[in-house]
Design a protein around this motif. Structure first.
Motif, PDB file in Angstrom:
ATOM      1  N   PRO A 132       0.806  -1.223   0.000  1.00  0.00           N
ATOM      2  CA  PRO A 132       0.000   0.000   0.000  1.00  0.00           C
ATOM      3  C   PRO A 132       0.842   1.277   0.000  1.00  0.00           C
ATOM      4  N   GLY A 133       1.880   1.320   0.820  1.00  0.00           N
ATOM      5  CA  GLY A 133       2.740   2.494   0.857  1.00  0.00           C
ATOM      6  C   GLY A 133       3.460   2.717  -0.459  1.00  0.00           C
ATOM      7  N   ALA A 134       3.931   1.619  -1.073  1.00  0.00           N
ATOM      8  CA  ALA A 134       4.627   1.737  -2.359  1.00  0.00           C
ATOM      9  C   ALA A 134       3.689   2.285  -3.428  1.00  0.00           C
ATOM     10  N   LEU A 135       2.443   1.808  -3.442  1.00  0.00           N
ATOM     11  CA  LEU A 135       1.485   2.287  -4.436  1.00  0.00           C
ATOM     12  C   LEU A 135       1.144   3.758  -4.213  1.00  0.00           C
ATOM     13  N   LYS A 136       0.987   4.165  -2.964  1.00  0.00           N
ATOM     14  CA  LYS A 136       0.649   5.560  -2.700  1.00  0.00           C
ATOM     15  C   LYS A 136       1.794   6.487  -3.092  1.00  0.00           C
ATOM     16  N   ARG A 137       3.044   6.059  -2.852  1.00  0.00           N
ATOM     17  CA  ARG A 137       4.179   6.877  -3.307  1.00  0.00           C
ATOM     18  C   ARG A 137       4.204   6.957  -4.827  1.00  0.00           C
ATOM     19  N   TYR A 138       3.697   5.926  -5.474  1.00  0.00           N
ATOM     20  CA  TYR A 138       3.644   5.887  -6.944  1.00  0.00           C
ATOM     21  C   TYR A 138       2.482   6.725  -7.489  1.00  0.00           C
ATOM     22  N   GLY A 139       1.543   7.075  -6.611  1.00  0.00           N
ATOM     23  CA  GLY A 139       0.438   7.921  -7.034  1.00  0.00           C
ATOM     24  C   GLY A 139      -0.887   7.216  -7.168  1.00  0.00           C
ATOM     25  N   ILE A 140      -0.975   5.950  -6.717  1.00  0.00           N
ATOM     26  CA  ILE A 140      -2.240   5.206  -6.737  1.00  0.00           C
ATOM     27  C   ILE A 140      -2.776   5.193  -5.314  1.00  0.00           C
ATOM     28  N   GLU A 141      -3.927   5.840  -5.116  1.00  0.00           N
ATOM     29  CA  GLU A 141      -4.427   6.085  -3.772  1.00  0.00           C
ATOM     30  C   GLU A 141      -5.401   5.028  -3.269  1.00  0.00           C
ATOM     31  N   SER A 142      -6.075   4.325  -4.179  1.00  0.00           N
ATOM     32  CA  SER A 142      -7.108   3.399  -3.723  1.00  0.00           C
ATOM     33  C   SER A 142      -7.231   2.214  -4.670  1.00  0.00           C
ATOM     34  N   TRP A 143      -7.821   1.123  -4.155  1.00  0.00           N
ATOM     35  CA  TRP A 143      -8.063  -0.091  -4.918  1.00  0.00           C
ATOM     36  C   TRP A 143      -9.181  -0.849  -4.217  1.00  0.00           C
ATOM     37  N   ALA A 144      -9.870  -1.684  -4.955  1.00  0.00           N
ATOM     38  CA  ALA A 144     -11.074  -2.327  -4.426  1.00  0.00           C
ATOM     39  C   ALA A 144     -10.761  -3.399  -3.391  1.00  0.00           C
ATOM     40  N   ASP A 145      -9.703  -4.181  -3.646  1.00  0.00           N
ATOM     41  CA  ASP A 145      -9.385  -5.301  -2.758  1.00  0.00           C
ATOM     42  C   ASP A 145      -7.939  -5.703  -2.979  1.00  0.00           C
ATOM     43  N   ASP A 146      -7.510  -6.748  -2.273  1.00  0.00           N
ATOM     44  CA  ASP A 146      -6.114  -7.175  -2.387  1.00  0.00           C
ATOM     45  C   ASP A 146      -5.768  -7.601  -3.809  1.00  0.00           C
ATOM     46  N   SER A 147      -6.724  -8.237  -4.491  1.00  0.00           N
ATOM     47  CA  SER A 147      -6.456  -8.692  -5.852  1.00  0.00           C
ATOM     48  C   SER A 147      -6.114  -7.510  -6.761  1.00  0.00           C
ATOM     49  N   GLU A 148      -6.902  -6.445  -6.657  1.00  0.00           N
ATOM     50  CA  GLU A 148      -6.611  -5.268  -7.478  1.00  0.00           C
ATOM     51  C   GLU A 148      -5.313  -4.604  -7.026  1.00  0.00           C
ATOM     52  N   MET A 149      -5.047  -4.599  -5.733  1.00  0.00           N
ATOM     53  CA  MET A 149      -3.808  -4.016  -5.228  1.00  0.00           C
ATOM     54  C   MET A 149      -2.591  -4.706  -5.855  1.00  0.00           C
ATOM     55  N   PHE A 150      -2.604  -6.041  -5.884  1.00  0.00           N
ATOM     56  CA  PHE A 150      -1.474  -6.758  -6.458  1.00  0.00           C
ATOM     57  C   PHE A 150      -1.407  -6.596  -7.977  1.00  0.00           C
ATOM     58  N   ASP A 151      -2.563  -6.435  -8.625  1.00  0.00           N
ATOM     59  CA  ASP A 151      -2.540  -6.132 -10.062  1.00  0.00           C
ATOM     60  C   ASP A 151      -1.848  -4.795 -10.307  1.00  0.00           C
ATOM     61  N   ARG A 152      -2.199  -3.784  -9.497  1.00  0.00           N
ATOM     62  CA  ARG A 152      -1.629  -2.448  -9.698  1.00  0.00           C
ATOM     63  C   ARG A 152      -0.125  -2.441  -9.428  1.00  0.00           C
ATOM     64  N   VAL A 153       0.313  -3.154  -8.372  1.00  0.00           N
ATOM     65  CA  VAL A 153       1.749  -3.131  -8.076  1.00  0.00           C
ATOM     66  C   VAL A 153       2.525  -3.932  -9.127  1.00  0.00           C
ATOM     67  N   HIS A 154       1.887  -4.954  -9.707  1.00  0.00           N
ATOM     68  CA  HIS A 154       2.577  -5.672 -10.787  1.00  0.00           C
ATOM     69  C   HIS A 154       2.716  -4.776 -12.022  1.00  0.00           C
ATOM     70  N   GLU A 155       1.722  -3.946 -12.273  1.00  0.00           N
ATOM     71  CA  GLU A 155       1.840  -2.994 -13.378  1.00  0.00           C
ATOM     72  C   GLU A 155       2.999  -2.027 -13.133  1.00  0.00           C
ATOM     73  N   MET A 156       3.150  -1.574 -11.900  1.00  0.00           N
ATOM     74  CA  MET A 156       4.264  -0.689 -11.557  1.00  0.00           C
ATOM     75  C   MET A 156       5.602  -1.403 -11.749  1.00  0.00           C
ATOM     76  N   ARG A 157       5.695  -2.630 -11.248  1.00  0.00           N
ATOM     77  CA  ARG A 157       6.944  -3.386 -11.384  1.00  0.00           C
ATOM     78  C   ARG A 157       7.243  -3.682 -12.852  1.00  0.00           C
ATOM     79  N   THR A 158       6.202  -4.010 -13.616  1.00  0.00           N
ATOM     80  CA  THR A 158       6.404  -4.278 -15.039  1.00  0.00           C
ATOM     81  C   THR A 158       6.942  -3.044 -15.752  1.00  0.00           C
ATOM     82  N   ARG A 159       6.414  -1.881 -15.386  1.00  0.00           N
ATOM     83  CA  ARG A 159       6.897  -0.634 -15.998  1.00  0.00           C
ATOM     84  C   ARG A 159       8.381  -0.427 -15.698  1.00  0.00           C
ATOM     85  N   ILE A 160       8.792  -0.785 -14.490  1.00  0.00           N
ATOM     86  CA  ILE A 160      10.210  -0.674 -14.126  1.00  0.00           C
ATOM     87  C   ILE A 160      11.042  -1.692 -14.902  1.00  0.00           C
ATOM     88  N   MET A 161      10.606  -2.962 -14.884  1.00  0.00           N
ATOM     89  CA  MET A 161      11.415  -4.025 -15.485  1.00  0.00           C
ATOM     90  C   MET A 161      11.534  -3.903 -17.000  1.00  0.00           C
TER      91      MET A 161
END
Length: 292
Positions: A27-56
């Motif tokens: 959650p903290g990593a996503l908020k620093r990235y600019g994503i403030e909210s998500w529906a549930d854990d599944s969406e949270m992990f989808d969003r952080v994978h998108e962030m990691r994919t953008r990096i990789m």
């Protein structure tokens, strides 16, 4: 064990990218990235994978400066550009894949937070080998010197020996809290216990270490040179990128394994050019500090 990965981890210049934010730190990593909210854990992990994919997938991110990347277990089971993540890292980017295997921390006892039990560790290690993962990482936290610190180091070595016997090289990470009121004393005790544990390892066993940037420069120099140690990494531990790199540059032979200090300043709203340029700058500064 992949010999090319072993050689790269042992002797190539560069550092490790820590992309292993777990359920507690995501959650903290996503908020620093600019994503403030998500529906549930599944969406949270989808969003952080998108962030990691953008990096990789950024052209700034490749094996010319990056030795390896630490992955969260969820990430290992996902794809990047149509390939399993660990395969993509090694085959496309020449970056060694490493897997975070701990399941979080117990409550503090005697000045330390030990790792929770890992009842499915053997299954996770088997999956890691199938994905072509080279090594593992597991974190405990030390607040003050004493019996808890010793228990944390003993646990790290116990689990580490099990992991090496399963065919992967473990990163032992007994992190000293940078806010510890006895940080320097805890680091000295940690150094001495790590040295004892390393001396007791049989010939042919290997570990890596991931340690807090110490108050005494080059405190871990003899561990860098220890015959059972493949590599020593530094964690940023909450220091800013600037302070992390400044401290790291004074630790000869130690290289970075930063998470927050690597991704500091990256946001979802940046253009591709802005994102890649900032990531390139971050990677460049971490690389420079890691090659002292």
């Amino acid at each position: 064990m992949n010999e090319n990965q072993f050689t790269k981890m042992q002797s190539a210049p560069g550092f490790i990218a820590a992309l292993d934010q777990s359920g507690g730190s995501t959650p903290g990593a996503l908020k620093r990235y600019g994503i403030e909210s998500w529906a549930d854990d599944s969406e949270m992990f989808d969003r952080v994978h998108e962030m990691r994919t953008r990096i990789m997938t950024s052209p700034s991110f490749d094996g010319s400066r990056i030795l390896g990347a630490i992955l969260f277990e969820d990430t290992m089971h996902r794809d990047v550009d149509g390939m399993p993540t660990a395969r993509y890292l090694w085959e496309v980017k020449n970056v060694v894949p490493i897997l975070k295997v701990d399941k979080g921390l117990l409550d503090e006892e005697s000045g330390a937070r030990l790792m929770k039990d890992m009842p499915k560790l053997d299954d996770v290690l088997a999956q890691a080998r199938e994905h072509g993962v080279f090594g593992t990482k597991m974190r405990s936290v030390v607040i003050t010197p004493g019996a808890g610190l010793k228990a944390a180091v003993d646990q790290q070595f116990d689990v580490g020996r099990h992991i090496f016997a399963a065919g992967l090289v473990p990163i032992l990470e007994p992190e000293v809290d940078i806010k510890s009121p006895q940080k320097a004393d805890a680091e000295q005790q940690l150094h001495d216990l790590l040295k004892e544990g390393l001396d007791a390892l049989p010939d042919g066993d290997w570990v890596m270490l991931k340690l807090t940037l110490p108050e005494v420069d080059d405190l871990y120099r003899d561990l860098v040179e220890h015959p059972r140690v493949l590599r020593v990494f530094a964690l940023s531990g909450g220091y800013t990128r600037a302070e992390s790199n400044e401290r790291l540059a004074r630790q000869h032979g130690v290289v970075a394994s930063f998470s927050r200090a690597l991704t500091e300043g990256l946001t979802q709203g940046q253009t591709k050019e802005e994102f890649d340029a900032l990531l390139d700058e971050s990677i460049g500064s971490n690389y420079a500090a890691s090659t002292t």
